[in-house]
Enzyme design. Structure first.
Site, PDB file in Angstrom:
ATOM      1  CB  SER A   7      -4.930 -10.852   8.558  1.00  0.00           C
ATOM      2  OG  SER A   7      -5.236  -9.562   8.077  1.00  0.00           O
ATOM      3  CG  HIS A  30      -1.186 -11.116   5.963  1.00  0.00           C
ATOM      4  ND1 HIS A  30      -0.440 -11.615   4.922  1.00  0.00           N
ATOM      5  CD2 HIS A  30      -2.225 -10.450   5.404  1.00  0.00           C
ATOM      6  CE1 HIS A  30      -1.009 -11.275   3.778  1.00  0.00           C
ATOM      7  NE2 HIS A  30      -2.086 -10.560   4.040  1.00  0.00           N
ATOM      8  CG  ASP A  32      -4.400  -7.489   4.729  1.00  0.00           C
ATOM      9  OD1 ASP A  32      -3.937  -8.024   3.710  1.00  0.00           O
ATOM     10  OD2 ASP A  32      -4.992  -8.114   5.623  1.00  0.00           O
ATOM     11  CG  MET A  34      -6.284  -2.700   1.970  1.00  0.00           C
ATOM     12  SD  MET A  34      -7.958  -3.213   2.373  1.00  0.00           S
ATOM     13  CE  MET A  34      -7.650  -4.790   3.165  1.00  0.00           C
ATOM     14  CG  HIS A  63      -1.672  -8.711   0.685  1.00  0.00           C
ATOM     15  ND1 HIS A  63      -2.926  -9.253   0.875  1.00  0.00           N
ATOM     16  CD2 HIS A  63      -1.556  -8.513  -0.663  1.00  0.00           C
ATOM     17  CE1 HIS A  63      -3.537  -9.372  -0.288  1.00  0.00           C
ATOM     18  NE2 HIS A  63      -2.723  -8.925  -1.231  1.00  0.00           N
ATOM     19  CG  MET A  65      -4.543  -5.908  -1.295  1.00  0.00           C
ATOM     20  SD  MET A  65      -5.845  -6.484  -0.199  1.00  0.00           S
ATOM     21  CE  MET A  65      -4.967  -6.412   1.375  1.00  0.00           C
ATOM     22  CG  MET A 134      -5.946 -12.076  -3.257  1.00  0.00           C
ATOM     23  SD  MET A 134      -5.571 -11.806  -1.498  1.00  0.00           S
ATOM     24  CE  MET A 134      -7.174 -11.276  -0.862  1.00  0.00           C
ATOM     25  N   GLY A 139      -9.882  -6.423  -0.234  1.00  0.00           N
ATOM     26  CA  GLY A 139     -10.434  -5.131   0.162  1.00  0.00           C
ATOM     27  C   GLY A 139     -11.014  -5.102   1.560  1.00  0.00           C
ATOM     28  CG  PHE A 140     -14.077  -4.606   2.735  1.00  0.00           C
ATOM     29  CD1 PHE A 140     -14.183  -3.558   3.636  1.00  0.00           C
ATOM     30  CD2 PHE A 140     -14.256  -4.349   1.393  1.00  0.00           C
ATOM     31  CE1 PHE A 140     -14.476  -2.277   3.193  1.00  0.00           C
ATOM     32  CE2 PHE A 140     -14.550  -3.067   0.944  1.00  0.00           C
ATOM     33  CZ  PHE A 140     -14.659  -2.033   1.851  1.00  0.00           C
ATOM     34  N   GLY A 141     -11.836  -7.567   5.302  1.00  0.00           N
ATOM     35  CA  GLY A 141     -11.710  -8.798   6.069  1.00  0.00           C
ATOM     36  C   GLY A 141     -13.079  -9.386   6.346  1.00  0.00           C
ATOM     37  CG  ASP A 172      -5.239 -12.832   2.555  1.00  0.00           C
ATOM     38  OD1 ASP A 172      -6.138 -12.952   3.421  1.00  0.00           O
ATOM     39  OD2 ASP A 172      -4.648 -11.759   2.342  1.00  0.00           O
ATOM     40  N   GLY A 173      -8.019 -15.160   2.705  1.00  0.00           N
ATOM     41  CA  GLY A 173      -9.424 -14.828   2.546  1.00  0.00           C
ATOM     42  C   GLY A 173     -10.337 -15.964   2.991  1.00  0.00           C
ATOM     43  N   GLY A 174     -11.036 -15.758   4.099  1.00  0.00           N
ATOM     44  CA  GLY A 174     -11.977 -16.769   4.573  1.00  0.00           C
ATOM     45  C   GLY A 174     -11.333 -18.020   5.124  1.00  0.00           C
ATOM     46  N   GLY A 194      -7.550 -14.044   9.542  1.00  0.00           N
ATOM     47  CA  GLY A 194      -7.851 -12.811  10.256  1.00  0.00           C
ATOM     48  C   GLY A 194      -8.820 -13.027  11.391  1.00  0.00           C
TER      49      GLY A 194
END
Length: 227
Positions: A7, A30, A32, A34, A63, A65, A134, A139-141, A172-174, A194
């Site tokens: 990401s 990827h 993002d 937003m 992606h 958002m 998700m 909203g935030f990396g 996606d996320g963590g 990311g």
């Protein structure tokens, strides 16, 4: 086989072309997008995607958002994205939008926020090329992985298998070396990472290490038997 999608939200925005090239062994890049409305953050848009598509040979996985996905998503295909993900929470007509994205030549993907269940959208799955679950609030990396999403990943994989679909399941996320195996075991086969990639000393090596861990977990996962 696992796919790793770094990401660029975690990359140095002043050096995006170089950062894209630093992970050229990745399956997708990827991106993002937003809008500071659907999520409380503002990132990049169509012009940056157009520039990135010219700066790297790695296909772009956008992606979105953003609100009003029905209006904006097709423009990202035109900008050079090979895959476009819209949030079902932001789409007025998700089936029509998925078909429009595919008709323009990109893969159509639908994302679900953590609190959005998969079951109401079971009938939409054949219209998609990928589903994104998700594993943090969008909203935030740099957020921590939400373990409570693992049962949802399993249920989604069961639905995909029940319908006999060739549908990629992305998380996606963590996602990191400490969480990717759990996601893969649960049923994911596409992984957005990311800070685990761009925070590493060697981003390309980080991609290889993540892929190796995911591939190992998929090889022994019950859902992948005969997959």
């Amino acid at each position: 086989m696992a796919q790793i999608n770094p990401s660029i939200l975690s990359a140095d925005f002043a050096r995006l072309a170089e950062e894209a090239q630093a992970v050229e062994g990745a399956d997708w890049l990827h991106v993002d997008v937003m809008d500071n409305h659907f999520v409380p953050n503002l990132t990049l848009g169509v012009p940056i995607v157009e520039s990135l598509s010219r700066a790297t040979s790695t296909p772009l996985d956008c992606h979105l958002m953003i609100e009003d996905a029905d209006r904006w998503a097709p423009q990202y295909v035109e900008a050079g994205a090979g895959s476009v993900t819209f949030h079902v929470e932001a789409a007025a007509a998700p089936v029509r939008l998925a078909r429009e994205i595919r008709a323009k030549g990109a893969r159509a993907s639908m994302a679900l926020k953590p609190a959005t269940p998969i079951e109401p959208y079971e009938d939409l799955l054949p219209e998609l090329d990928m589903l994104l679950i998700m594993t943090v609030e969008p909203g935030f990396g740099g957020q921590s992985f939400l373990d409570i999403m693992l049962p949802k990943i399993r249920r989604t994989r069961e639905l995909i298998s029940r319908h006999g679909l060739e549908l990629w399941l992305q998380v996606d996320g963590g996602v990191s070396e400490s969480t990717i195996e759990r996601c893969a075991e649960a049923g994911a086969d596409v992984f957005v990472a990311g800070s685990a990639v761009y925070g590493a000393k060697d981003p390309a090596e980080a991609v290889r290490a993540l892929r190796a861990k995911a591939d190992g977990a998929i090889a022994s996962a019950a859902w992948a038997c005969g997959h």
